[in-house]
Enzyme design. Structure first.
Site, PDB file in Angstrom:
ATOM      1  N   LYS A  52      33.686  97.920 119.061  1.00 55.22           N
ATOM      2  CA  LYS A  52      32.235  97.922 119.265  1.00 55.22           C
ATOM      3  C   LYS A  52      31.909  98.367 120.688  1.00 55.22           C
ATOM      4  O   LYS A  52      30.995  99.175 120.915  1.00 55.22           O
ATOM      5  CB  LYS A  52      31.664  96.519 118.997  1.00 55.22           C
ATOM      6  CG  LYS A  52      31.715  96.129 117.527  1.00 55.22           C
ATOM      7  CD  LYS A  52      31.393  94.654 117.302  1.00 55.22           C
ATOM      8  CE  LYS A  52      31.611  94.304 115.823  1.00 55.22           C
ATOM      9  NZ  LYS A  52      31.437  92.867 115.542  1.00 55.22           N
ATOM     10  N   GLN A  96      30.861  87.300 118.629  1.00 54.41           N
ATOM     11  CA  GLN A  96      31.825  87.632 117.575  1.00 54.41           C
ATOM     12  C   GLN A  96      32.204  86.390 116.778  1.00 54.41           C
ATOM     13  O   GLN A  96      32.580  85.368 117.344  1.00 54.41           O
ATOM     14  CB  GLN A  96      33.082  88.275 118.214  1.00 54.41           C
ATOM     15  CG  GLN A  96      34.096  88.764 117.221  1.00 54.41           C
ATOM     16  CD  GLN A  96      33.590  89.932 116.358  1.00 54.41           C
ATOM     17  OE1 GLN A  96      32.866  90.804 116.828  1.00 54.41           O
ATOM     18  NE2 GLN A  96      33.947  89.941 115.084  1.00 54.41           N
ATOM     19  N   ASP A 119      22.920  91.479 115.755  1.00 57.67           N
ATOM     20  CA  ASP A 119      23.625  91.195 114.497  1.00 57.67           C
ATOM     21  C   ASP A 119      22.630  90.869 113.377  1.00 57.67           C
ATOM     22  O   ASP A 119      23.006  90.857 112.204  1.00 57.67           O
ATOM     23  CB  ASP A 119      24.571  89.996 114.684  1.00 57.67           C
ATOM     24  CG  ASP A 119      26.026  90.417 114.800  1.00 57.67           C
ATOM     25  OD1 ASP A 119      26.345  91.549 114.405  1.00 57.67           O
ATOM     26  OD2 ASP A 119      26.835  89.593 115.276  1.00 57.67           O
TER      27      ASP A 119
END
Ligand code: NAD
Length: 286
Positions: A52, A96, A119
């Site tokens: 990412k 994460q 997200d």
């Protein structure tokens, strides 16, 4: 059968984003910034976060990986998120998952500022999505919808297998918003093969290697395979397979997304799109 080529579409999306990144830098004198928080050493998470970070940097964004030790406390993780929330140069924050045992993910996910929640996991963004309003939308289902672009989903019967908060549920919301008729199946669903046989569009987000068999697929259906499963391959090496038995399905489906090279690359490209959207709209809405 045609492949839904996520690598190609992700490259196209990045090419669309690149001039917007350049325009942002020109207008604001800094790069859009994605900050990723990784707690612990989970090997898969280390790889995902690195990918990412690299993808954001390759597109001309700033990306910083914040690594906290496995033993970090809930308060330490929350403090890091707070400092990122209040930092003007931070546009997108991603924590994460999964977090190490002992940390409660719910307050951590909810601590991320709604307008930096790239997200799309914050309850406000989830709620806005379900209301059909402008929101930061979870990257994987957003990527799936981009793979479906140009294909007619209106009124089509879509079966989504999986009801997770990060894939199945937001996928169902996006399909509803696109006027599909949606059935969500899950581990307690009865008669899953027969149900799948009624699907014009089948989305598999289960986490079980090659679980969906060719015989479950309606001839001519569109198949999106979200699953990423590592299985033993030849010569002691492992390989990735999806939740759909690809070799069986490709003979029956009209379109199918491969694993790897389907939904996966779209997920990362959509994370970049969300970060840019967060950067642009936060600075406009001040
Ligand atoms: P999850 O474990 O949270 O959810 C799995 C879902 O599958 C559950 O809702 C469960 O009810 C359903 N399920 C389990 N067994 C079933 C069965 N026998 N019959 C019917 N339904 C069943 O998983 P998730 O986070 O939604 O991820 C699903 C898969 O997608 C995993 O393989 C994951 O690695 C992959 N994934 C890929 C991406 C990507 O970028 N391509 C992103 C996220 C997840």
């Amino acid at each position: 059968m045609a492949l839904l080529d996520g690598k190609l579409l992700a490259a196209e999306l990045r090419a669309e984003l690149a001039p917007r990144v350049a325009a942002f830098v020109q207008a604001h004198g800094r790069k859009p910034g994605l900050d990723v928080v990784l707690v612990g050493e989970d090997p898969a998470s280390v790889v995902y976060t690195r990918n990412k970070e690299k993808a954001a940097q390759d597109l001309g964004m700033r990306s910083t990986l914040h690594r906290l030790p496995k033993a970090a406390t809930q308060a330490e993780v929350l403090a890091r998120i707070e400092s990122l929330n209040s930092d003007d140069a931070v546009d997108g924050i991603l924590v994460q998952l999964p977090l190490p045992e002992g940390l409660d993910p719910t307050p951590i996910v909810e601590a991320v500022r709604v307008d930096k929640d790239v997200d799309g996991f914050h309850p406000v963004n989830v709620g806005l999505l379900s209301l059909g309003r402008n929101a930061l939308v979870a990257c994987t289902p957003q990527g799936c919808m981009r793979l479906l672009r140009g294909l007619d989903v209106r009124g089509k019967h879509t079966v989504v297998i999986g009801r997770s908060n990060i894939v199945g549920k937001p996928m169902a919301q996006l399909l509803l918003a696109a006027d599909a008729t949606v059935t969500v199946a899950h581990s307690k669903t009865r008669g899953l093969p027969e149900l799948c046989q009624t699907a014009d569009i089948l989305v598999a987000a289960i986490g079980r290697p090659e679980f969906v068999r060719g015989s479950w697929i309606k001839p001519g259906a569109i198949v999106l395979d979200v699953g990423i499963n590592r299985v033993d391959g030849e010569g002691g090496k492992s390989r990735l397979v999806g939740d759909v038995a690809f070799a069986e399905a490709e003979a029956i489906a009209s379109y199918i997304s491969p694993v790897p090279g389907g939904v996966g690359p779209m997920t990362i490209a959509c994370l970049l799109a969300n970060t840019l959207q967060a950067a642009e709209s936060r600075l406009v809405n001040r």
